[in-house]
Enzyme design. Structure first.
Site, mmCIF file in Angstrom:
data_model
loop_
_atom_site.group_PDB
_atom_site.id
_atom_site.type_symbol
_atom_site.label_atom_id
_atom_site.label_comp_id
_atom_site.label_asym_id
_atom_site.label_seq_id
_atom_site.Cartn_x
_atom_site.Cartn_y
_atom_site.Cartn_z
ATOM 1 N N GLU A 273 0.830 -1.214 0.000
ATOM 2 C CA GLU A 273 0.000 0.000 0.000
ATOM 3 C C GLU A 273 0.857 1.253 0.000
ATOM 4 O O GLU A 273 0.785 2.063 0.932
ATOM 5 C CB GLU A 273 -0.868 0.025 1.265
ATOM 6 C CG GLU A 273 -1.687 -1.210 1.530
ATOM 7 C CD GLU A 273 -2.276 -1.227 2.946
ATOM 8 O OE1 GLU A 273 -1.765 -0.524 3.851
ATOM 9 O OE2 GLU A 273 -3.258 -1.946 3.140
ATOM 10 N N ARG A 276 3.434 7.609 -0.150
ATOM 11 C CA ARG A 276 4.508 8.586 -0.274
ATOM 12 C C ARG A 276 5.511 8.226 -1.382
ATOM 13 O O ARG A 276 5.945 9.094 -2.136
ATOM 14 C CB ARG A 276 5.245 8.665 1.068
ATOM 15 C CG ARG A 276 6.241 9.796 1.177
ATOM 16 C CD ARG A 276 7.096 9.634 2.444
ATOM 17 N NE ARG A 276 6.329 9.424 3.645
ATOM 18 C CZ ARG A 276 5.883 10.392 4.445
ATOM 19 N NH1 ARG A 276 6.170 11.638 4.176
ATOM 20 N NH2 ARG A 276 5.172 10.097 5.532
ATOM 21 N N ARG A 312 3.419 19.760 6.810
ATOM 22 C CA ARG A 312 4.457 18.818 7.230
ATOM 23 C C ARG A 312 5.597 19.449 8.025
ATOM 24 O O ARG A 312 6.030 18.871 9.016
ATOM 25 C CB ARG A 312 5.006 18.036 6.026
ATOM 26 C CG ARG A 312 3.954 17.164 5.335
ATOM 27 C CD ARG A 312 4.559 16.185 4.329
ATOM 28 N NE ARG A 312 5.334 15.170 5.000
ATOM 29 C CZ ARG A 312 6.643 15.171 5.112
ATOM 30 N NH1 ARG A 312 7.378 16.127 4.555
ATOM 31 N NH2 ARG A 312 7.257 14.219 5.774
ATOM 32 N N CYS A 344 -0.954 33.595 11.533
ATOM 33 C CA CYS A 344 -0.685 34.157 12.851
ATOM 34 C C CYS A 344 -0.321 33.073 13.858
ATOM 35 O O CYS A 344 -1.030 32.863 14.852
ATOM 36 C CB CYS A 344 -1.902 34.926 13.330
ATOM 37 S SG CYS A 344 -2.390 36.148 12.118
ATOM 38 N N TYR A 373 1.042 13.932 1.272
ATOM 39 C CA TYR A 373 0.671 14.560 2.542
ATOM 40 C C TYR A 373 0.837 16.072 2.468
ATOM 41 O O TYR A 373 1.228 16.721 3.425
ATOM 42 C CB TYR A 373 1.463 13.932 3.711
ATOM 43 C CG TYR A 373 1.338 12.413 3.712
ATOM 44 C CD1 TYR A 373 0.125 11.815 4.060
ATOM 45 C CD2 TYR A 373 2.380 11.591 3.294
ATOM 46 C CE1 TYR A 373 -0.022 10.438 4.011
ATOM 47 C CE2 TYR A 373 2.241 10.212 3.244
ATOM 48 C CZ TYR A 373 1.039 9.640 3.600
ATOM 49 O OH TYR A 373 0.887 8.274 3.553
HETATM 50 C C1 LIG Z 1 -0.585 5.813 5.565
HETATM 51 C C2 LIG Z 1 -0.743 4.383 5.264
HETATM 52 C C3 LIG Z 1 -0.130 3.820 4.142
HETATM 53 C C4 LIG Z 1 0.770 4.611 3.221
HETATM 54 O O1 LIG Z 1 1.992 4.883 3.806
HETATM 55 P P1 LIG Z 1 3.178 5.500 2.921
HETATM 56 O O2 LIG Z 1 4.304 5.634 3.864
HETATM 57 O O3 LIG Z 1 2.690 6.820 2.422
HETATM 58 O O4 LIG Z 1 3.463 4.554 1.832
HETATM 59 C C5 LIG Z 1 -0.372 2.497 3.873
HETATM 60 N N1 LIG Z 1 -1.169 1.744 4.670
HETATM 61 C C6 LIG Z 1 -1.775 2.242 5.759
HETATM 62 C C7 LIG Z 1 -2.628 1.385 6.584
HETATM 63 C C8 LIG Z 1 -1.581 3.585 6.099
HETATM 64 O O5 LIG Z 1 -2.160 4.072 7.189
#
Ligand SMILES: *Cc1c(COP(=O)(O)O)cnc(C)c1O
Length: 419
Positions: A273, A276, A312, A344, A373
């Site tokens: 998944e 980033r 960030r 501010c 992000y």
């Molecule tokens: C945020 C998240 C991701 C993605 O993470 P990256 O570091 O952006 O690849 C994948 N799986 C779950 C469950 C997340 O919360």
């Protein structure tokens, strides 16, 4: 070559001069590179090639329809953490059968919506959630495909706010309790338990925690199978960290090896998944210098982007490269300045004592690695409209989210009848 580069003294996104986009849409704005998105997706996909793996792009990193659709066109599924994100994925053309629903607090309404849509997998994070999902599924006459998200108690060695795999974090099922809960899941009529999931954090730049977590998953798969429970899938969680400054991050070769040597030869369907790693360096935030203020002890470069546009730096103490759109001369004197926004709050700061070439009112700068992000975490704090998002492909660019109008923000408010 990076898709964001100087050419003839001007910073470009692919073949488009960023200053031309600024002239067209105003500042600040986000700009994404199709070529970089594509390259990042392909690299990640290649890293898991031959391991029977599928990528589910994590929408929460950047959920613009144009980004999702670009990735869907490359074969990506979607990892969503809310029903809102599920709708975004469906709307961009990702089919329900390619959607994984993660998150520690899914409501029953969200479960029902996702069940009706027919998603591929629910990543379940507690026994309470498992039982609730079972009840919702039974009431709808359905069975929910489930992976149990395991908390392996591994320190991801990343920022505390994005570290999710330690036992004190709110995420996942404690690995020691996983076998009994998995066995329960296998007995529930509304649950079709398929496997395990794990996500120990984001922006990991060291392979060791990944390897440690994947090994714990592999051991758990064997233990469950030893008890006669079927385990078909393992979800490896988010992607590898990216380089914001000069930090050495995880190479795909190391990632591939870690996956292959742990969960790679168990006959599993693997899932990843990444968010980033796909969009982070495929985007920049462009801003204009409003004023340069010479303070008593420091000089401040005040820009028209702020913490509401890119949170960030202040939320995670994150470093973002700052590049003037007009390439500085090699001999340009560098001085240390604080780059701040107009909000501010003292926390509205992008960089502290950053060595930068001379900047003057009206100059344009880009914050690097702002594709993940960034826009998704923006707000209208200080009644600042959400900024436009622009996508580039070759020598073309188009606005993929327009600048919000003041009327759109203020028009959300409704006066009570007594006013
Ligand atoms: C945020 C998240 C991701 C993605 O993470 P990256 O570091 O952006 O690849 C994948 N799986 C779950 C469950 C997340 O919360």
């Amino acid at each position: 070559m990076s898709q964001f580069h100087y050419q003839d003294g001007e910073l470009h996104a692919e073949s488009v001069k960023l200053a031309d986009i600024a002239a067209s849409v105003g500042t600040p704005f986000y700009c994404y590179s199709t070529a970089k998105l594509t390259q990042n997706y392909q690299n990640f996909s290649d890293a898991l090639g031959g391991l029977n793996a599928r990528l589910y792009y994590s929408l929460k990193a950047n959920s613009n329809q144009a980004v999702i659709k670009t990735l869907a066109g490359l074969g990506a599924g979607a990892d969503v953490v809310s029903v809102g994100e599920m709708y975004r994925a469906l709307k961009a053309g990702i089919s329900a059968g390619d959607i994984v629903f993660a998150g520690v607090g899914k409501t029953r309404d969200e479960m029902a919506e996702a069940l009706k849509a027919g998603i591929y997998q629910f990543n379940v994070e507690s026994v309470g959630e498992l039982r609730a999902l079972n009840e919702v599924a039974v009431s709808l006459g359905k069975r929910a495909p489930v992976a149990l998200r395991i908390n392996p108690d591994v320190d991801a060695k990343t920022h505390a706010k994005i570290s999710t795999g330690k036992s004190e974090n709110k995420f996942g099922i404690d690995i020691d309790h996983a076998p009994e809960i998995y066995a329960e899941a296998a007995r529930l009529p509304g649950i079709d338990v398929r496997g395990l999931a794990c996500h120990i954090g984001s922006q990991l730049i060291d392979i060791a925690p990944f390897r440690h977590a994947f090994q714990k998953l592999a051991d758990l798969v064997k233990a469950l199978r030893g008890r006669g429970l079927a385990v078909e899938r393992v979800d490896l969680g988010g992607g590898v960290g990216i380089t914001y400054r000069e930090e050495q991050t995880i190479s795909f070769a190391d990632y591939t090896t870690a996956v292959a040597e742990t969960v790679g030869n168990l006959g599993l369907k693997l899932e990843a998944e990444p968010g980033r790693a796909i969009v982070g360096n495929a985007g920049v935030l462009v801003a204009r210098v409003i004023n340069v203020k010479e303070g008593v002890s420091r000089n401040f470069v005040i820009v028209d982007a702020a913490m509401n546009d890119l949170i960030r730096p202040t939320l995670y103490e994150a470093y973002h490269q700052i590049l003037p759109l007009r390439q500085p001369a090699d001999e340009a004197a560098v001085t240390r300045v604080d780059v701040v926004g107009p909000i501010c709050e003292t926390g509205d700061q992008f960089a502290e004592q950053r060595p930068l070439p001379p900047l003057a009112t009206g100059d344009l700068i880009a914050f690097g690695e702002a594709g993940a992000y960034g826009a998704v975490m923006s707000s209208t704090y200080n009644t600042r409209p959400l900024v436009p998002e622009v996508m580039v492909k070759g020598d073309r660019f188009e606005v993929v989210r327009p600048r919000q109008t003041y009327d759109a923000i203020i028009g959300q408010d409704i006066l009570p009848s007594w006013l």
